[in-house]
Design an enzyme around this catalytic site. Structure first.
Site, mmCIF file in Angstrom:
data_model
loop_
_atom_site.group_PDB
_atom_site.id
_atom_site.type_symbol
_atom_site.label_atom_id
_atom_site.label_comp_id
_atom_site.label_asym_id
_atom_site.label_seq_id
_atom_site.Cartn_x
_atom_site.Cartn_y
_atom_site.Cartn_z
ATOM 1 N N GLU A 135 36.918 19.361 -22.223
ATOM 2 C CA GLU A 135 38.794 20.383 -22.084
ATOM 3 C C GLU A 135 38.791 21.381 -21.914
ATOM 4 O OE1 GLU A 135 41.667 17.950 -23.410
ATOM 5 O OE2 GLU A 135 40.085 16.403 -24.451
ATOM 6 N N TYR A 158 44.808 22.299 -26.826
ATOM 7 C CA TYR A 158 44.323 22.634 -27.422
ATOM 8 C C TYR A 158 42.803 23.203 -26.807
ATOM 9 C CZ TYR A 158 40.001 19.378 -28.730
ATOM 10 O OH TYR A 158 38.528 18.921 -29.229
ATOM 11 N N LYS A 162 40.489 25.887 -27.804
ATOM 12 C CA LYS A 162 38.768 25.638 -28.411
ATOM 13 C C LYS A 162 38.428 26.916 -26.830
ATOM 14 C CE LYS A 162 36.367 23.110 -30.467
ATOM 15 N NZ LYS A 162 36.089 23.090 -31.644
HETATM 16 P P1 NAD Z 1 37.689 15.856 -36.144
HETATM 17 O O1 NAD Z 1 39.606 15.790 -35.971
HETATM 18 O O2 NAD Z 1 38.048 14.330 -36.602
HETATM 19 O O3 NAD Z 1 37.452 16.077 -37.436
HETATM 20 C C1 NAD Z 1 38.050 17.719 -38.024
HETATM 21 C C2 NAD Z 1 37.220 18.321 -39.183
HETATM 22 O O4 NAD Z 1 37.779 19.195 -39.629
HETATM 23 C C3 NAD Z 1 37.873 17.399 -40.611
HETATM 24 O O5 NAD Z 1 37.076 17.101 -41.319
HETATM 25 C C4 NAD Z 1 39.290 18.212 -40.915
HETATM 26 O O6 NAD Z 1 39.194 18.275 -42.559
HETATM 27 C C5 NAD Z 1 38.045 19.645 -41.097
HETATM 28 N N1 NAD Z 1 39.168 21.176 -40.686
HETATM 29 C C6 NAD Z 1 40.362 21.123 -39.559
HETATM 30 N N2 NAD Z 1 41.176 22.233 -39.933
HETATM 31 C C7 NAD Z 1 40.071 23.268 -41.201
HETATM 32 C C8 NAD Z 1 40.550 24.211 -41.706
HETATM 33 N N3 NAD Z 1 41.353 25.129 -41.479
HETATM 34 N N4 NAD Z 1 39.152 24.652 -42.476
HETATM 35 C C9 NAD Z 1 38.529 23.475 -42.405
HETATM 36 N N5 NAD Z 1 38.448 22.208 -42.359
HETATM 37 C C10 NAD Z 1 38.825 22.281 -41.545
HETATM 38 O O7 NAD Z 1 37.443 15.665 -35.250
HETATM 39 P P2 NAD Z 1 36.498 15.692 -34.281
HETATM 40 O O8 NAD Z 1 36.601 14.464 -33.155
HETATM 41 O O9 NAD Z 1 35.088 15.408 -35.354
HETATM 42 O O10 NAD Z 1 36.127 16.831 -33.650
HETATM 43 C C11 NAD Z 1 34.940 17.906 -34.095
HETATM 44 C C12 NAD Z 1 33.941 18.955 -33.005
HETATM 45 O O11 NAD Z 1 33.333 18.677 -31.900
HETATM 46 C C13 NAD Z 1 36.085 20.182 -32.961
HETATM 47 O O12 NAD Z 1 35.570 20.908 -33.349
HETATM 48 C C14 NAD Z 1 35.937 18.859 -31.146
HETATM 49 O O13 NAD Z 1 36.690 20.466 -30.381
HETATM 50 C C15 NAD Z 1 34.861 19.257 -30.873
HETATM 51 N N6 NAD Z 1 34.996 18.005 -30.274
HETATM 52 C C16 NAD Z 1 35.504 16.314 -30.571
HETATM 53 C C17 NAD Z 1 35.237 15.835 -29.523
HETATM 54 C C18 NAD Z 1 35.633 14.477 -29.388
HETATM 55 O O14 NAD Z 1 35.765 13.478 -28.344
HETATM 56 N N7 NAD Z 1 36.036 14.184 -30.746
HETATM 57 C C19 NAD Z 1 34.065 16.000 -28.017
HETATM 58 C C20 NAD Z 1 33.828 16.733 -27.640
HETATM 59 C C21 NAD Z 1 33.666 18.015 -28.686
HETATM 60 O O1 DAU Z 2 36.835 15.422 -23.602
HETATM 61 C C1 DAU Z 2 36.769 15.546 -25.112
HETATM 62 C C2 DAU Z 2 38.452 15.822 -25.989
HETATM 63 O O2 DAU Z 2 38.006 14.225 -25.956
HETATM 64 C C3 DAU Z 2 37.886 15.853 -27.130
HETATM 65 O O3 DAU Z 2 37.298 17.863 -26.988
HETATM 66 C C4 DAU Z 2 39.080 15.913 -28.022
HETATM 67 O O4 DAU Z 2 38.745 16.544 -29.564
HETATM 68 C C5 DAU Z 2 39.254 14.341 -27.954
HETATM 69 O O5 DAU Z 2 40.275 14.510 -28.603
HETATM 70 C C6 DAU Z 2 39.223 13.624 -27.048
HETATM 71 O O6 DAU Z 2 40.660 14.475 -26.186
HETATM 72 P P1 DAU Z 2 41.371 13.264 -25.150
HETATM 73 O O7 DAU Z 2 43.019 13.713 -24.805
HETATM 74 O O8 DAU Z 2 40.840 13.361 -24.189
HETATM 75 O O9 DAU Z 2 41.373 11.765 -26.293
HETATM 76 P P2 DAU Z 2 42.390 10.553 -26.776
HETATM 77 O O10 DAU Z 2 41.742 9.577 -27.267
HETATM 78 O O11 DAU Z 2 43.191 11.480 -27.720
HETATM 79 O O12 DAU Z 2 42.981 10.389 -24.820
HETATM 80 C C7 DAU Z 2 41.572 9.744 -24.121
HETATM 81 C C8 DAU Z 2 42.679 8.871 -22.478
HETATM 82 O O13 DAU Z 2 43.522 8.012 -23.252
HETATM 83 C C9 DAU Z 2 43.799 10.290 -22.229
HETATM 84 O O14 DAU Z 2 43.909 10.156 -20.912
HETATM 85 C C10 DAU Z 2 44.386 9.805 -22.855
HETATM 86 C C11 DAU Z 2 44.800 8.796 -22.502
HETATM 87 N N1 DAU Z 2 45.596 8.136 -24.281
HETATM 88 C C12 DAU Z 2 45.545 8.148 -25.135
HETATM 89 C C13 DAU Z 2 46.528 8.142 -26.150
HETATM 90 C C14 DAU Z 2 45.872 8.190 -27.615
HETATM 91 C C15 DAU Z 2 46.464 6.863 -23.562
HETATM 92 O O15 DAU Z 2 47.389 6.937 -22.659
HETATM 93 N N2 DAU Z 2 47.683 6.406 -24.655
HETATM 94 C C16 DAU Z 2 47.257 6.319 -25.853
HETATM 95 O O16 DAU Z 2 48.215 6.159 -26.675
#
Ligand code: NAD
Ligand code: DAU
Length: 349
Positions: A135, A158, A162
């Site tokens: 992102e 967000y 990042k």
């Molecule tokens: P998540 O929200 O599921 O987990 C985040 C974790 O960080 C939780 O366990 C939370 O308790 C901990 N945390 C939050 N604030 C904290 C703090 N101040 N101190 C210590 N711990 C803290 O997130 P996720 O989806 O597993 O993402 C993990 C990492 O990967 C993030 O850095 C996110 O930006 C990155 N990322 C996520 C995605 C995705 O699709 N979910 C994609 C690409 C990158």
């Molecule tokens: O691309 C990586 C990112 O993917 C990570 O860095 C983020 O931590 C992770 O949350 C995710 O971000 P998105 O915003 O893409 O994910 P989300 O699941 O929130 O939404 C996926 C898509 O679906 C986006 O286009 C928004 C849409 N959406 C999401 C929600 C929660 C809806 O249409 N309705 C919804 O209720």
């Protein structure tokens, strides 16, 4: 010989728990320290199957607390950091940007400061691995892919937080010599994802016959990757990534939200024994997310060519496995939604 000490932050969250499990099982010679503040997104249930392993330690701590980070580094003398702890949900960043600044930017700086102070310029076998997102590159038009040289153009609080943390990691590498690597990944899906994100939210809503709120026209596009494929990529980058390099990680798997949800609805109808098309009737087009990025797509050829990584899980199969996991783990879902486990942690830690 003393075990190598790896600090994994955010290990109680979605991706972090899969990384912790992979490292615990694959590297018995590492001591794994999972540091997590157990925010609403952190859940130790995610690690019940591995928490008794003798190479595992849990530390409840908040990366926003600079002094605590310094003390922990002095106490344990970690050799390397895999930094996943973050505020991760775009919609929450729109209503509360400051907490994203505090955790994602200041928290990352606190960790790097503590590492620098502990390592005192002796960087042999040391590494700060920062986990980031696609992102940071903003939004694509109809064609093209994000590469590691795409300009940063974050559009949400967000992604801005990042992006800033990526820049700080790079700056600490250049200015203070901190050995680092960064990876930027696309949308993950799979077991243990918090039901605020699209796929688990919609699975839960279908089970409960609630409406499925699709933002805008539903034609927003994301590249989806199974979480265990991401964990395997992180393992490779951690062990074989070049110092100061960035690696994009993606699934070569783009879906418009509406098509993905139609696919999910079909799987849910089958699993719940409903009539074909029943789940789809729950779809409701709602007001768009402000600053909503139209399309993300990753060119993951660097990690493929340099490190030999490729996604292994076919999307339809991965989605079906994910649905099965949520159906078999309804207690996990209910615990997460009710927040009961958080009260328990307050008493426990
Ligand atoms: P998540 O929200 O599921 O987990 C985040 C974790 O960080 C939780 O366990 C939370 O308790 C901990 N945390 C939050 N604030 C904290 C703090 N101040 N101190 C210590 N711990 C803290 O997130 P996720 O989806 O597993 O993402 C993990 C990492 O990967 C993030 O850095 C996110 O930006 C990155 N990322 C996520 C995605 C995705 O699709 N979910 C994609 C690409 C990158
Ligand atoms: O691309 C990586 C990112 O993917 C990570 O860095 C983020 O931590 C992770 O949350 C995710 O971000 P998105 O915003 O893409 O994910 P989300 O699941 O929130 O939404 C996926 C898509 O679906 C986006 O286009 C928004 C849409 N959406 C999401 C929600 C929660 C809806 O249409 N309705 C919804 O209720």
């Amino acid at each position: 010989m003393e075990k190598k000490k790896i600090l994994i932050t955010g290990g109680a969250g979605f991706i972090g728990s899969h990384v912790v499990r992979l490292f615990l099982n694959k590297y018995p010679d590492y001591q794994i320290f999972n540091l997590d503040a157990l925010t609403y997104a952190g859940n130790l249930e995610n690690l019940r199957d591995v928490e008794k392993k003798e190479n595992y330690s849990f530390i409840k701590a908040d990366i926003r607390d600079k002094e605590e980070m310094q003390q922990l580094f002095q106490k344990y003398n970690f050799d390397a950091v895999i930094h996943l702890a973050a505020e991760s949900h775009v919609d929450r960043s729109i209503s509360d940007p400051q907490s994203f600044v505090d955790t994602n930017i200041t928290g990352t700086i606190n960790l790097m400061e503590a590492a620098l102070e502990c390592w005192k310029g002796n960087f042999e076998d040391k590494l700060f691995y920062h986990i980031s997102t696609d992102e940071v590159y903003g939004s694509l038009g109809k064609s093209g892919l994000f590469t590691e040289t795409s300009p940063y153009a974050p559009n949400s609080p967000y992604s801005a937080s990042k992006a800033a943390s990526d820049h700080f990691v790079r700056a600490y590498g250049e200015t203070y010599g901190l050995p680092y690597v960064i990876s930027n990944c696309s949308n993950n899906y799979g077991p243990n994802q918090f039901p605020e994100k699209l796929i688990p939210l919609f699975i839960n809503n279908i089970i409960k016959k609630r409406s499925l709120p699709l933002y805008g026209d539903g034609k927003y596009t994301r590249d989806w990757l199974y979480v265990i494929d991401h964990a395997q990529a992180i393992d490779l980058v951690f062990h074989e990534g070049r110092n100061k390099a960035t690696y994009n990680i993606g699934g070569f798997n783009e879906w418009q939200n509406i098509d993905l949800i139609n696919l999910l609805c079909g799987i849910m109808d089958k699993k719940l024994g409903w009539e074909i098309g029943e789940s789809k009737t729950l779809i409701s087009f709602v007001k768009d997310r402000p600053g909503h990025d139209k399309r993300y797509a990753i060119d993951a050829s660097r990690i493929k060519n340099e490190l030999g990584w490729e996604p292994s899980v076919n999307f339809e199969e991965g989605l079906e496995k994910t649905v099965d996991w949520y159906l078999e783990n309804s207690a996990w879902m209910e615990g997460v939604i009710s927040g009961n486990y958080q009260e328990y942690y307050k008493r426990q830690y």
